[in-house]
Design an enzyme around this catalytic site. Structure first.
Site, PDB file in Angstrom:
ATOM      1  N   LEU A  66       0.863  -1.183   0.000  1.00  0.00           N
ATOM      2  CA  LEU A  66       0.000   0.000   0.000  1.00  0.00           C
ATOM      3  C   LEU A  66       0.902   1.236   0.000  1.00  0.00           C
ATOM      4  O   LEU A  66       1.359   1.698   1.049  1.00  0.00           O
ATOM      5  CB  LEU A  66      -0.914   0.005   1.223  1.00  0.00           C
ATOM      6  CG  LEU A  66      -1.873   1.188   1.347  1.00  0.00           C
ATOM      7  CD1 LEU A  66      -2.897   1.174   0.206  1.00  0.00           C
ATOM      8  CD2 LEU A  66      -2.592   1.172   2.697  1.00  0.00           C
ATOM      9  N   ALA A  67       1.166   1.754  -1.180  1.00  0.00           N
ATOM     10  CA  ALA A  67       2.035   2.928  -1.310  1.00  0.00           C
ATOM     11  C   ALA A  67       1.263   4.185  -0.928  1.00  0.00           C
ATOM     12  O   ALA A  67       0.092   4.337  -1.260  1.00  0.00           O
ATOM     13  CB  ALA A  67       2.547   3.038  -2.747  1.00  0.00           C
ATOM     14  N   HIS A  68       1.945   5.102  -0.231  1.00  0.00           N
ATOM     15  CA  HIS A  68       1.306   6.344   0.170  1.00  0.00           C
ATOM     16  C   HIS A  68       2.368   7.311   0.682  1.00  0.00           C
ATOM     17  O   HIS A  68       3.515   6.935   0.916  1.00  0.00           O
ATOM     18  CB  HIS A  68       0.249   6.105   1.254  1.00  0.00           C
ATOM     19  CG  HIS A  68       0.811   5.520   2.515  1.00  0.00           C
ATOM     20  ND1 HIS A  68       1.204   4.202   2.606  1.00  0.00           N
ATOM     21  CD2 HIS A  68       1.041   6.059   3.742  1.00  0.00           C
ATOM     22  CE1 HIS A  68       1.653   3.956   3.821  1.00  0.00           C
ATOM     23  NE2 HIS A  68       1.574   5.072   4.537  1.00  0.00           N
ATOM     24  N   ALA A  69       1.973   8.557   0.847  1.00  0.00           N
ATOM     25  CA  ALA A  69       2.844   9.584   1.423  1.00  0.00           C
ATOM     26  C   ALA A  69       1.960  10.568   2.180  1.00  0.00           C
ATOM     27  O   ALA A  69       0.730  10.439   2.195  1.00  0.00           O
ATOM     28  CB  ALA A  69       3.638  10.297   0.331  1.00  0.00           C
TER      29      ALA A  69
END
Length: 294
Positions: A66-69
């Site tokens: 789960l990619a996020h920033a």
């Protein structure tokens, strides 16, 4: 449509895409958010920097990242993208590599996506739901697997049928100061107090690099365990980032996080429990039984 599938535009779904490495995989997921009008390109760069700075903690379940920033001006609206890779890619997460599914989360604020993450946890925890994502041949089939039009069922229904854990009656009397015996299986309805236990502070922290993605995912699963125990009114679970966690650690009974984030935190004066599969109620159940000696 469910809140989860509402956040995934059909144009933000890419199936059987080639990627040479984890950076390329994240960039594919970020480019989909850009093309859907949810983010600018700088958000994709920020998602890659997050892994470079904090390690592969975004790989929260076997084969799933789960990619996020952090939300900033590069996030135009809350949205998710979905990428299934043609070949698995190593992210450097020993427990959950290699990765075949990458979803990118763009959160416009700290709360709009919480229900969607809870629903996503239910989909991934359900073997049938995961198989549907692994085998979908069209974007519509992906959306169906994510709960579009109720076809896949509610997150609560999914979760109820997957990770069955035993209930525990009564409020948490204490939090153990030292790790108890390896077998956390309950022996009865009453809590067994460890001789080295200290009074509970009634708080658990779930921690990730930004406090808005994987920590919320972990919080959702842990809350489902407490719901089964009947302890939800006694314990508060809060999702936070690494910086805040260092300052707040001693307010909590324990910190739940990934191995990569645990390395970043170091010694914070409170027990830090590493969770490998953020969708597994059984794993989190066992950890909480150790923490509260039940």
């Amino acid at each position: 449509m469910s809140q989860l599938s509402d956040l995934v535009d059909p144009t933000a779904i890419l199936l059987d895409a080639p990627a040479q490495d984890w950076r390329a995989a994240i960039r594919l997921s970020g480019d989909l958010l850009v093309s859907a009008g949810a983010t600018t390109g700088s958000y994709t760069d920020a998602m890659i920097r997050t892994v470079e700075e904090h390690g592969p903690y975004i790989v929260i379940a076997p084969g799933f990242a789960l990619a996020h920033a952090r939300p900033d001006d590069s996030v135009l609206r809350t949205a998710l993208s979905f990428v299934r890779l043609a070949e698995p890619v190593e992210f450097g997460n020993q427990a959950n590599d290699p990765v075949t599914l990458v979803m990118a989360l763009a959160a416009a604020d700290s709360s709009a996506h919480q229900a969607a993450l809870a629903a996503l946890a239910g989909v991934l925890a359900d073997p049938e739901g995961r198989r549907a994502l692994d085998s979908a041949s069209t974007p519509d089939e992906v959306l169906t697997a994510l709960g579009a039009d109720g076809a896949a069922g509610s997150a609560d229904a999914r979760t109820a049928g997957t990770a069955q854990v035993a209930g525990t009656e009564g409020a948490p009397a204490s939090a153990t100061a030292a790790a108890p015996a390896a077998d956390p299986a309950p022996t009865g309805a009453s809590a067994v107090v460890d001789p080295d236990a200290v009074p509970s502070k009634n708080l658990i922290l779930t921690v990730c690099g930004n406090g808005l993605g994987t920590s919320l995912f972990l919080k959702n699963t842990a809350e489902q365990v407490l719901d089964r125990w009947g302890w939800s009114s006694y314990l508060d679970i809060q999702a936070t980032d690494t910086i805040s966690a260092k300052g707040r650690a001693k307010e909590a009974d324990a910190i739940l996080t990934s191995g990569a984030i645990a390395d970043t935190l170091g010694d914070v004066g409170v027990r830090v429990e590493i969770i490998e599969n953020f969708t597994s109620q059984a794993e989190i159940d066992a950890v909480l039984r150790r923490v509260y000696a039940v």
